[in-house]
Design a protein around this motif. Structure first.
Motif, PDB file in Angstrom:
ATOM      1  N   GLN A  52      37.731   7.815 146.045  1.00  0.00           N
ATOM      2  CA  GLN A  52      38.049   7.543 147.444  1.00  0.00           C
ATOM      3  C   GLN A  52      39.283   6.648 147.565  1.00  0.00           C
ATOM      4  N   GLY A  53      39.359   5.630 146.721  1.00  0.00           N
ATOM      5  CA  GLY A  53      40.524   4.739 146.754  1.00  0.00           C
ATOM      6  C   GLY A  53      41.812   5.488 146.487  1.00  0.00           C
ATOM      7  N   LEU A  54      41.786   6.376 145.503  1.00  0.00           N
ATOM      8  CA  LEU A  54      42.958   7.193 145.195  1.00  0.00           C
ATOM      9  C   LEU A  54      43.344   8.047 146.404  1.00  0.00           C
ATOM     10  N   CYS A  55      42.355   8.699 147.011  1.00  0.00           N
ATOM     11  CA  CYS A  55      42.634   9.551 148.177  1.00  0.00           C
ATOM     12  C   CYS A  55      43.175   8.740 149.342  1.00  0.00           C
ATOM     13  N   LEU A  56      42.610   7.571 149.579  1.00  0.00           N
ATOM     14  CA  LEU A  56      43.085   6.731 150.681  1.00  0.00           C
ATOM     15  C   LEU A  56      44.514   6.260 150.440  1.00  0.00           C
ATOM     16  N   ALA A  57      44.815   5.830 149.222  1.00  0.00           N
ATOM     17  CA  ALA A  57      46.169   5.375 148.904  1.00  0.00           C
ATOM     18  C   ALA A  57      47.161   6.527 149.040  1.00  0.00           C
ATOM     19  N   TRP A  58      46.765   7.722 148.629  1.00  0.00           N
ATOM     20  CA  TRP A  58      47.634   8.887 148.772  1.00  0.00           C
ATOM     21  C   TRP A  58      47.815   9.221 150.253  1.00  0.00           C
ATOM     22  N   TRP A  59      46.717   9.247 150.997  1.00  0.00           N
ATOM     23  CA  TRP A  59      46.762   9.604 152.420  1.00  0.00           C
ATOM     24  C   TRP A  59      47.631   8.637 153.219  1.00  0.00           C
ATOM     25  N   ARG A  60      47.578   7.365 152.877  1.00  0.00           N
ATOM     26  CA  ARG A  60      48.394   6.372 153.577  1.00  0.00           C
ATOM     27  C   ARG A  60      49.849   6.384 153.110  1.00  0.00           C
ATOM     28  N   GLY A  61      50.150   7.159 152.083  1.00  0.00           N
ATOM     29  CA  GLY A  61      51.524   7.238 151.596  1.00  0.00           C
ATOM     30  C   GLY A  61      51.902   6.093 150.674  1.00  0.00           C
ATOM     31  N   GLU A  62      50.936   5.334 150.241  1.00  0.00           N
ATOM     32  CA  GLU A  62      51.191   4.178 149.373  1.00  0.00           C
ATOM     33  C   GLU A  62      51.267   4.564 147.900  1.00  0.00           C
ATOM     34  N   TYR A  63      50.545   5.610 147.512  1.00  0.00           N
ATOM     35  CA  TYR A  63      50.510   6.020 146.108  1.00  0.00           C
ATOM     36  C   TYR A  63      50.667   7.535 146.060  1.00  0.00           C
ATOM     37  N   ARG A  64      51.798   7.972 145.542  1.00  0.00           N
ATOM     38  CA  ARG A  64      52.072   9.412 145.458  1.00  0.00           C
ATOM     39  C   ARG A  64      52.270   9.886 144.023  1.00  0.00           C
ATOM     40  N   ALA A  65      51.973   9.031 143.050  1.00  0.00           N
ATOM     41  CA  ALA A  65      52.194   9.373 141.645  1.00  0.00           C
ATOM     42  C   ALA A  65      51.019  10.152 141.051  1.00  0.00           C
ATOM     43  N   VAL A  66      50.349  10.923 141.872  1.00  0.00           N
ATOM     44  CA  VAL A  66      49.242  11.751 141.403  1.00  0.00           C
ATOM     45  C   VAL A  66      49.681  13.210 141.531  1.00  0.00           C
ATOM     46  N   SER A  67      49.360  13.997 140.524  1.00  0.00           N
ATOM     47  CA  SER A  67      49.752  15.409 140.575  1.00  0.00           C
ATOM     48  C   SER A  67      48.951  16.147 141.649  1.00  0.00           C
ATOM     49  N   LYS A  68      49.536  17.226 142.150  1.00  0.00           N
ATOM     50  CA  LYS A  68      48.847  18.027 143.163  1.00  0.00           C
ATOM     51  C   LYS A  68      47.535  18.584 142.621  1.00  0.00           C
ATOM     52  N   GLN A  69      47.544  19.003 141.364  1.00  0.00           N
ATOM     53  CA  GLN A  69      46.335  19.572 140.763  1.00  0.00           C
ATOM     54  C   GLN A  69      45.234  18.522 140.629  1.00  0.00           C
ATOM     55  N   ALA A  70      45.605  17.297 140.249  1.00  0.00           N
ATOM     56  CA  ALA A  70      44.610  16.228 140.137  1.00  0.00           C
ATOM     57  C   ALA A  70      44.039  15.893 141.509  1.00  0.00           C
ATOM     58  N   LEU A  71      44.901  15.757 142.509  1.00  0.00           N
ATOM     59  CA  LEU A  71      44.436  15.446 143.862  1.00  0.00           C
ATOM     60  C   LEU A  71      43.529  16.558 144.376  1.00  0.00           C
ATOM     61  N   ALA A 123      45.944  -2.484 140.279  1.00  0.00           N
ATOM     62  CA  ALA A 123      45.833  -3.838 139.727  1.00  0.00           C
ATOM     63  C   ALA A 123      47.046  -4.697 140.086  1.00  0.00           C
ATOM     64  N   GLN A 124      48.148  -4.072 140.439  1.00  0.00           N
ATOM     65  CA  GLN A 124      49.359  -4.806 140.815  1.00  0.00           C
ATOM     66  C   GLN A 124      49.398  -5.159 142.307  1.00  0.00           C
ATOM     67  N   ARG A 125      48.389  -4.758 143.040  1.00  0.00           N
ATOM     68  CA  ARG A 125      48.324  -5.033 144.473  1.00  0.00           C
ATOM     69  C   ARG A 125      47.477  -6.270 144.734  1.00  0.00           C
ATOM     70  N   THR A 126      47.807  -6.978 145.804  1.00  0.00           N
ATOM     71  CA  THR A 126      47.013  -8.148 146.188  1.00  0.00           C
ATOM     72  C   THR A 126      45.724  -7.672 146.858  1.00  0.00           C
ATOM     73  N   PRO A 127      44.710  -8.520 146.906  1.00  0.00           N
ATOM     74  CA  PRO A 127      43.475  -8.142 147.611  1.00  0.00           C
ATOM     75  C   PRO A 127      43.735  -7.765 149.073  1.00  0.00           C
ATOM     76  N   GLY A 128      44.666  -8.461 149.714  1.00  0.00           N
ATOM     77  CA  GLY A 128      45.002  -8.138 151.102  1.00  0.00           C
ATOM     78  C   GLY A 128      45.616  -6.750 151.243  1.00  0.00           C
ATOM     79  N   GLU A 129      46.516  -6.415 150.317  1.00  0.00           N
ATOM     80  CA  GLU A 129      47.121  -5.078 150.341  1.00  0.00           C
ATOM     81  C   GLU A 129      46.060  -3.999 150.132  1.00  0.00           C
ATOM     82  N   LEU A 130      45.171  -4.240 149.170  1.00  0.00           N
ATOM     83  CA  LEU A 130      44.125  -3.256 148.884  1.00  0.00           C
ATOM     84  C   LEU A 130      43.173  -3.081 150.057  1.00  0.00           C
TER      85      LEU A 130
END
Length: 147
Positions: A52-71, A123-130
């Motif tokens: 869910q965290g991966l999907c949320l980060a991708w959906w918000r545009g914050e994390y796009r380093a995931v392949s289309k097949q993995a997503l 892990a490089q994000r602050t608790p507030g960012e997460l």
């Protein structure tokens, strides 16, 4: 890649869900189902939170380093988890979530490298960012794709 047969049928719906911008609704439903279930879901909760965290980060545009097949595999796995009529119906006490656990374990094992990269980024994000990135969306909140 040898996709489990019972997961394969969820790939096309996952593709359509992503194309139509319906990921928030899926994540809200997964969160509701994942917050119940008590001991039956105990082993699934960590995997669900990661996916869910991966999907949320991708959906918000914050994390796009995931392949289309993995997503696509992650979303298909979440759809499978949500479906009450999968290989072993969830209402069967004691065994209903075993197939969900197997499918999510396959997703995590198959895409371990991508998930490890996401966890390193996280892990490089602050608790507030997460807190902002991983907050479940409201029903009317636009995605980063549409901003």
């Amino acid at each position: 890649m040898n996709i489990p047969r019972n997961l394969r049928r969820y790939l096309r719906p996952a593709q359509l869900l992503l194309a139509r911008g319906r990921l928030p609704g899926l994540l809200l439903a997964v969160s509701r189902k994942g917050s119940g279930g008590g001991l039956q879901l105990g082993r699934l909760k960590g995997a669900l939170q990661l996916l869910q965290g991966l999907c949320l980060a991708w959906w918000r545009g914050e994390y796009r380093a995931v392949s289309k097949q993995a997503l696509l595999s992650v979303v298909a796995g979440l759809l499978y988890f949500l479906s009450p009529l999968d290989a072993v119906p969830d209402w069967l006490l004691g065994v209903g979530f075993l197939d969900d656990l197997a499918v999510l374990a396959w997703v995590v094992r198959t895409w371990r490298g991508e998930l490890d990269a996401y966890q390193a980024w996280r892990a490089q994000r602050t608790p507030g960012e997460l807190a902002v990135i991983e907050r479940l969306p409201s029903a009317d909140e636009p995605s980063a794709q549409h901003k």
